[in-house]
Design an enzyme around this catalytic site. Structure first.
Site, PDB file in Angstrom:
ATOM      1  N   THR A   1      28.576  77.001  77.857  1.00 22.11           N
ATOM      2  CA  THR A   1      28.663  77.560  79.205  1.00 22.11           C
ATOM      3  C   THR A   1      27.396  78.339  79.558  1.00 22.11           C
ATOM      4  O   THR A   1      26.552  78.617  78.702  1.00 22.11           O
ATOM      5  CB  THR A   1      29.876  78.489  79.338  1.00 22.11           C
ATOM      6  OG1 THR A   1      29.654  79.680  78.589  1.00 22.11           O
ATOM      7  CG2 THR A   1      31.148  77.813  78.865  1.00 22.11           C
ATOM      8  N   CYS A   2      27.303  78.749  80.821  1.00 26.84           N
ATOM      9  CA  CYS A   2      26.151  79.523  81.289  1.00 26.84           C
ATOM     10  C   CYS A   2      26.244  80.998  80.924  1.00 26.84           C
ATOM     11  O   CYS A   2      25.288  81.750  81.145  1.00 26.84           O
ATOM     12  CB  CYS A   2      26.030  79.405  82.812  1.00 26.84           C
ATOM     13  SG  CYS A   2      25.618  77.749  83.375  1.00 26.84           S
ATOM     14  N   ASP A   3      27.377  81.435  80.410  1.00 26.52           N
ATOM     15  CA  ASP A   3      27.604  82.852  80.150  1.00 26.52           C
ATOM     16  C   ASP A   3      26.956  83.274  78.829  1.00 26.52           C
ATOM     17  O   ASP A   3      27.161  82.630  77.793  1.00 26.52           O
ATOM     18  CB  ASP A   3      29.108  83.122  80.103  1.00 26.52           C
ATOM     19  CG  ASP A   3      29.440  84.592  80.294  1.00 26.52           C
ATOM     20  OD1 ASP A   3      28.657  85.437  79.818  1.00 26.52           O
ATOM     21  OD2 ASP A   3      30.475  84.890  80.903  1.00 26.52           O
TER      22      ASP A   3
END
EC number: 4.1.1.17
Length: 395
Positions: free
Chosen positions: A325-327
């Site tokens: 994910t981008c997190d």
């Protein structure tokens, strides 16, 4: 469902684009048989740990007939199991969930930790003829988490005079009166059970009631690279010794709620390395998926390279993992020990993720979709030395 001898065979055959959840039903069945043979009471599988049909089927095949359920969807799912005895052990339930559990699904066993919850249960299980007379009511008491990796005592449980009064009130309406507690998840030593059973004995004396059932809850551990718990046989011995000291011993019916100890070993996940930056590996599953505990609790799972062979002289070095994910919190610090030559396109098997990984995984950023397979080899780490005689448990 395709079946393979190992994760390496799976990768060679499929070169999967998505992560693959790999079930080992034989491992779940083996663990269930051990509990059924060694625990002197009902063994209720904690359904929330993993509701995979393959693992539930293995537990059922081993003889599990009792299930600890925590919600109406879990009840609706577990009620399809032939001959299942369901225990609604969440201490705070909606009125609809209580009503439908009792009247539609035949649930008679409920946990509570307050007078308000007791009132809800009585009201929602009543009918035109009056209050139900067949309830098994478990008063949940608060006990300290001793050597537990995930303490659970802050949210639920009552104690002292409030607990004694609740026991007296529940006794008036219960067909069977029970006491339950939870010492916390992944409890490493039996001390917590010893302490909890002492508190149970004290509260029974304070309330002056006859108790028909005693549920010692869950908390039974599994094994991970940095966690080597005491042998499970010691937990059961401590429970047996504690119960033997109680005046109700001859008449009380025991129950336990293992979840992690039955299924942790029974699932792994195969992931692909999408990039390497120094000793950081970017993989296609992570903290929003099966590896939630690795990201948010700092747990370390066993990991190995399964897409190619490396020489016996190649060193293992510590890696950190990053999810897809981008997190930026999608990070598993580890360390995960893997061959020094790991590169993009390699596949890794991360083991012993069968407890809560599948249950917690979401689809943030469009990830969280998995292929599935069954593997016939042994788990990467096990408390159970062989099919029927887990020698590691008996030391």
């Amino acid at each position: 469902m395709e079946r393979y001898n190992s994760a390496a065979e799976l990768v060679a055959a499929r070169k999967p684009e998505r992560p693959v959840l790999c079930a080992r039903p034989h491992a779940a069945g083996r663990a269930a048989r051990w509990f059924l043979e060694n625990f002197e009471g009902d063994v209720a599988y904690a359904y929330k740990a993993n509701s995979s049909v393959f693992l539930i089927g293995a537990l059922f095949g081993a003889g599990i007939r009792h299930f600890d359920v925590a919600s109406l969807p879990e009840i609706e799912d577990a009620a399809t199991i032939p001959g299942a005895n369901l225990h609604f052990m969440h201490p705070v339930k909606s009125r609809e969930a209580i009503r439908r559990a009792y009247h539609e699904h035949g649930v008679r066993s409920f946990a509570l930790d307050s007078e308000d919850e007791l009132r809800k249960i009585v009201e929602e299980t009543s009918d035109s003829s009056g209050p139900a007379r067949d309830l098994a009511l478990f008063v949940r008491i608060a006990v300290p988490a001793i050597n537990s990796r995930i303490p659970l005592e802050r949210k639920f449980g009552t104690g002292g005079q409030l607990a004694a009064r609740l026991l007296v009130e529940a006794r008036q309406v219960a067909g069977d009166l029970g006491i339950t507690f939870h010492v916390g998840s992944q409890t490493m030593t039996p001390d917590a059970y010893v302490n909890a059973l002492g508190e149970v004995q004290r509260l029974i004396g304070m309330a002056g009631v006859v108790v028909d059932r005693l549920d010692v809850g869950g908390g039974f551990p599994s094994v991970y690279p940095n966690m080597q718990p005491a042998p499970l046989a010691r937990f059961l011995s401590a429970i047996e010794e504690g119960v033997d000291k109680m005046p109700v011993r001859d008449n009380v019916r025991l129950m336990c709620e293992p979840g992690r100890a039955l299924v942790a070993e029974a699932e792994s996940v195969v992931v692909r390395v999408e990039a390497r930056r120094g000793n950081d590996l970017f993989i296609n599953d992570g903290g929003y998926g099966i590896l939630f505990d690795a990201a948010h609790l700092g747990w370390i799972y066993p990991a190995r390279l399964v897409s190619r062979d490396v020489g016996p002289s190649e060193p293992l070095v510590p890696f950190e993992l990053w999810g897809p994910t981008c997190d930026s919190i999608d990070h598993m610090k580890g360390p995960f020990l893997l061959p020094a030559s790991i590169r993009e396109g390699d596949y890794l098997e991360i083991g012993n993720v069968g407890a809560y990984g599948r249950a917690i995984a979401g689809d943030f950023n469009g990830y969280g979709r998995y292929e599935e397979a069954i593997l016939d080899d042994e788990p990467m780490m096990t408390l159970y030395a062989d099919a029927e005689t887990p020698a590691a448990l008996l030391r």
